[in-house]
Design an enzyme around this catalytic site. Sequence first.
Site, PDB file in Angstrom:
ATOM      1  N   LYS A 188      -1.442 -22.595  24.030  1.00 42.13           N
ATOM      2  CA  LYS A 188      -0.541 -23.641  23.532  1.00 42.13           C
ATOM      3  C   LYS A 188       0.146 -23.324  22.207  1.00 42.13           C
ATOM      4  O   LYS A 188       0.935 -24.121  21.732  1.00 42.13           O
ATOM      5  CB  LYS A 188      -1.289 -24.961  23.426  1.00 42.13           C
ATOM      6  N   TYR A 189      -0.181 -22.202  21.583  1.00 41.40           N
ATOM      7  CA  TYR A 189       0.457 -21.920  20.291  1.00 41.40           C
ATOM      8  C   TYR A 189       1.150 -20.570  20.256  1.00 41.40           C
ATOM      9  O   TYR A 189       0.626 -19.580  20.784  1.00 41.40           O
ATOM     10  CB  TYR A 189      -0.577 -21.890  19.162  1.00 41.40           C
ATOM     11  N   GLY A 232      -2.821  -2.864  -6.868  1.00 39.82           N
ATOM     12  CA  GLY A 232      -3.547  -3.700  -5.913  1.00 39.82           C
ATOM     13  C   GLY A 232      -4.791  -3.004  -5.377  1.00 39.82           C
ATOM     14  O   GLY A 232      -4.817  -1.786  -5.244  1.00 39.82           O
ATOM     15  N   TYR A 272      -4.784 -10.467   1.415  1.00 40.16           N
ATOM     16  CA  TYR A 272      -5.973 -10.395   0.560  1.00 40.16           C
ATOM     17  C   TYR A 272      -7.261 -10.267   1.393  1.00 40.16           C
ATOM     18  O   TYR A 272      -8.257  -9.761   0.904  1.00 40.16           O
ATOM     19  CB  TYR A 272      -6.017 -11.618  -0.364  1.00 40.16           C
ATOM     20  N   ASP A 310      -0.640  -0.284   1.539  1.00 39.09           N
ATOM     21  CA  ASP A 310       0.708  -0.354   2.125  1.00 39.09           C
ATOM     22  C   ASP A 310       1.075   0.883   2.950  1.00 39.09           C
ATOM     23  O   ASP A 310       1.998   0.832   3.748  1.00 39.09           O
ATOM     24  CB  ASP A 310       1.770  -0.531   1.023  1.00 39.09           C
ATOM     25  N   LYS A 368      -3.606   5.993  -3.579  1.00 32.91           N
ATOM     26  CA  LYS A 368      -4.158   4.708  -3.155  1.00 32.91           C
ATOM     27  C   LYS A 368      -3.064   3.745  -2.751  1.00 32.91           C
ATOM     28  O   LYS A 368      -2.020   3.726  -3.396  1.00 32.91           O
ATOM     29  CB  LYS A 368      -4.943   4.111  -4.330  1.00 32.91           C
ATOM     30  N   THR A 369      -3.202   2.987  -1.753  1.00 27.31           N
ATOM     31  CA  THR A 369      -2.468   1.747  -1.449  1.00 27.31           C
ATOM     32  C   THR A 369      -2.650   1.388   0.021  1.00 27.31           C
ATOM     33  O   THR A 369      -2.512   2.235   0.905  1.00 27.31           O
ATOM     34  CB  THR A 369      -0.958   1.769  -1.778  1.00 27.31           C
ATOM     35  N   ASP A 419       2.471   4.880  -5.609  1.00 22.37           N
ATOM     36  CA  ASP A 419       3.552   5.800  -5.987  1.00 22.37           C
ATOM     37  C   ASP A 419       3.950   5.655  -7.449  1.00 22.37           C
ATOM     38  O   ASP A 419       4.096   6.649  -8.164  1.00 22.37           O
ATOM     39  CB  ASP A 419       4.763   5.639  -5.050  1.00 22.37           C
ATOM     40  N   ASP A 420       4.078   4.416  -7.930  1.00 22.63           N
ATOM     41  CA  ASP A 420       4.484   4.229  -9.326  1.00 22.63           C
ATOM     42  C   ASP A 420       3.412   4.716 -10.294  1.00 22.63           C
ATOM     43  O   ASP A 420       3.724   5.355 -11.295  1.00 22.63           O
ATOM     44  CB  ASP A 420       4.797   2.748  -9.605  1.00 22.63           C
ATOM     45  N   MET A 457       0.848  -8.154   4.797  1.00 17.77           N
ATOM     46  CA  MET A 457       1.170  -7.483   3.533  1.00 17.77           C
ATOM     47  C   MET A 457       1.733  -6.090   3.769  1.00 17.77           C
ATOM     48  O   MET A 457       1.635  -5.564   4.865  1.00 17.77           O
ATOM     49  CB  MET A 457      -0.089  -7.365   2.689  1.00 17.77           C
ATOM     50  N   GLY A 458       2.199  -5.504   2.710  1.00 19.22           N
ATOM     51  CA  GLY A 458       2.710  -4.138   2.836  1.00 19.22           C
ATOM     52  C   GLY A 458       3.916  -3.872   1.971  1.00 19.22           C
ATOM     53  O   GLY A 458       4.513  -2.809   2.047  1.00 19.22           O
ATOM     54  N   ARG A 459       4.306  -4.873   1.170  1.00 15.49           N
ATOM     55  CA  ARG A 459       5.509  -4.750   0.333  1.00 15.49           C
ATOM     56  C   ARG A 459       6.720  -4.406   1.174  1.00 15.49           C
ATOM     57  O   ARG A 459       6.861  -4.940   2.256  1.00 15.49           O
ATOM     58  CB  ARG A 459       5.297  -3.674  -0.719  1.00 15.49           C
ATOM     59  N   ARG A 505      -7.812  -6.330   1.634  1.00 13.37           N
ATOM     60  CA  ARG A 505      -7.678  -5.375   0.525  1.00 13.37           C
ATOM     61  C   ARG A 505      -9.014  -4.942  -0.088  1.00 13.37           C
ATOM     62  O   ARG A 505      -9.078  -3.920  -0.765  1.00 13.37           O
ATOM     63  CB  ARG A 505      -6.803  -5.975  -0.591  1.00 13.37           C
ATOM     64  N   ARG A 531      -1.980  -4.070 -13.457  1.00 12.50           N
ATOM     65  CA  ARG A 531      -0.650  -3.550 -13.134  1.00 12.50           C
ATOM     66  C   ARG A 531       0.151  -3.146 -14.379  1.00 12.50           C
ATOM     67  O   ARG A 531       1.368  -2.990 -14.289  1.00 12.50           O
ATOM     68  CB  ARG A 531       0.127  -4.596 -12.325  1.00 12.50           C
TER      69      ARG A 531
HETATM   70  P1  FBP Z   1      -0.027  -1.720  -4.450  1.00  9.58           P
HETATM   71  O1  FBP Z   1      -1.097  -0.930  -3.735  1.00  9.58           O
HETATM   72  O2  FBP Z   1       1.305  -1.072  -4.368  1.00  9.58           O
HETATM   73  O3  FBP Z   1      -0.417  -2.041  -5.832  1.00  9.58           O
HETATM   74  O4  FBP Z   1       0.196  -3.100  -3.668  1.00  9.58           O
HETATM   75  C1  FBP Z   1      -0.620  -3.629  -2.706  1.00  9.58           C
HETATM   76  C2  FBP Z   1      -0.254  -5.066  -2.411  1.00  9.58           C
HETATM   77  O5  FBP Z   1      -1.330  -5.613  -1.696  1.00  9.58           O
HETATM   78  C3  FBP Z   1       1.059  -5.302  -1.635  1.00  9.58           C
HETATM   79  O6  FBP Z   1       0.882  -5.143  -0.239  1.00  9.58           O
HETATM   80  C4  FBP Z   1       1.404  -6.713  -2.020  1.00  9.58           C
HETATM   81  O7  FBP Z   1       2.783  -7.000  -1.886  1.00  9.58           O
HETATM   82  C5  FBP Z   1       0.989  -6.766  -3.468  1.00  9.58           C
HETATM   83  O8  FBP Z   1      -0.050  -5.817  -3.615  1.00  9.58           O
HETATM   84  C6  FBP Z   1       0.525  -8.129  -3.910  1.00  9.58           C
HETATM   85  O9  FBP Z   1       0.375  -8.124  -5.279  1.00  9.58           O
HETATM   86  P2  FBP Z   1      -0.689  -8.979  -6.097  1.00  9.58           P
HETATM   87  O10 FBP Z   1      -1.995  -8.283  -5.957  1.00  9.58           O
HETATM   88  O11 FBP Z   1      -0.182  -8.892  -7.484  1.00  9.58           O
HETATM   89  O12 FBP Z   1      -0.721 -10.345  -5.511  1.00  9.58           O
END
Ligand code: FBP
Length: 553
Positions: A242-243, A81, A424, A205, A202-203, A175-176, A250-252, A427, A145
């Site tokens: 009122k809401y 991502g 999004y 998350d 990088k991430t 990490d992966d 995001m953040g997995r 990011r 990916r």
């Molecule tokens: P990585 O940095 O681990 O690749 O993920 C970032 C991320 O934005 C997560 O927070 C989110 O769950 C995922 O990517 C969404 O994936 P995609 O870009 O495939 O919609």
Amino acid sequence: MTMQKSPLQIARQSYQPKMPRALRGNLRLTEGNKTQSVADQDDIQKLFPNTYGMPVITLETAAEVNTPKDAINVGVILSGGQAPGGHNVICGLFDGLKTMNKDSKLYGFLGGPSGLIDGKYEELTADIIDEYRNTGGFDIIGSGRTKLEETWQFDNGIEICNHLNIKAIVIIGGDDSNTNACVLAEYYKQKGCGIQVIGCPKTIDGDLKNAMIETSFGFDTACKVYSELIGNIQRDANSAKKYWHFIRLMGRSASHIALECALQSQPNICLISEEVEAKKMTLNDIVEDIVKVIVERSKAGMNFGTVLIPEGLIEFIPAMRVLIQELNDLLADNAEFAGLEGDDAKREYIKEKLTPASCELYRSLPKAIAKQLTMDRDPHGNVQVSLIETEKLLIEMVSKKLAQLKANGLYSGKFSAQHHFFGYEGRCATPSNFDADYCYSLGQTAVQLIAAGKTGYMSVVRNLTEPAEDWQAGGVPITMMMNMERRNGKLKPVIQKALVDLNGAPFKYFEKHRAAWADVNTSYIYPGPIQYYGPSEVCDQPTKTLLLEHGKM
Ligand code: FBP
């Protein structure tokens, strides 16, 4: 045709990232003691005989003049991502290589790791690099990916690297991807093909961090963007009154983003998945906690508020985790299920196959959410949490509970909710000064590790709560961060993922203050947009998470 740019885009092109002293002028590289993996030392050592135990490396300014270096060709890959700052890692690599020897070349593999496997690349020249300085996004070469884990993929990599005379590959990933970088480094070393591999953390998350890595890049900018939006929503809520806004972030699996946003904006409620798991909370417990706050605020006529929800919440509710696991097993390569016509037939099929407890839970969920749980899995066979609209699920359940309370005369407020999902939006934001500076230094550091012939290392820059001038740069052997974990039924060497530490300073701070934030005395903070120019306390602040972890707050 020349591309049109905003004034900020133009100004950012000439921003010169701040660099630590340790990366300027003549440098010396010092090596520490032999290292060990964080756990499962024997297994990791057996799997990585050539890259295990290497020392931590520190870069320092040297009195002696560095000898001229040969030109070197390097390939770079963006993996996974997007995260703000990726372009600056590449700019740092480019500038570092050219400073060392102007004939060095930087190649970008296109579309992520698949670019290396399929031999798709582009030489990154000064003209291209200059267009991307201090910009967000990964569009300079694209990302993907594809997992780099098979030997035929590694061998394809050797072929293209030999063709381009590439001596080192830099993998910018989470990490992966860094785990895979380590496997690749080991394979190339064992083959003696002379190709080095260096990783960069990088991430957005924030879950790639440990004793050696203070933070992954992109977390800073993404959290600042989301916090700005949350602050804006809080102002709106406090104005219209009122809401209730339910905001999923995001953040997995990890709740670092939600926690950091809470520290920055002080919402009425922020759920932390790791706490939900530790306390073995049910969905109903979570709903009741939210309802309590809503009812209390309504007594003061405050029928509004904010609730932050981490993306991965659902997987941390024990009963949900069991249900999701059963669904993962049931739906893996299930042609019979795929062949069923219509939602009702699919729902019936699933209900029949689940265990009674999971079936009951599945039936209790709103149909839309139950369906989301059965949608396409990711390449690892897991449910894609970013597609599950937990914020809507909670609104529906909270609303039902409030209606019951109202019927029993226990609640007289009004509940009207809005839902949001921020991911999004942040990011690819223009990197904050912190991320722009940090990433540029990560790229420059990677060049130094390459020049020193290192492989299987991650480029690291530390001491990040101090001014950039005082940051420390170096390399950490990736094997040092590894342990064995079960993935898809098999034990595999992987970098330990960092979840929110419930004993850590960021969570402790949140825990101490959250009751006050939920209260009727509004505590909202409105962080406002990221500032790129102006006083340092406005422009260069690291995240609250980092400040708290370093005892600076
Ligand atoms: P990585 O940095 O681990 O690749 O993920 C970032 C991320 O934005 C997560 O927070 C989110 O769950 C995922 O990517 C969404 O994936 P995609 O870009 O495939 O919609």
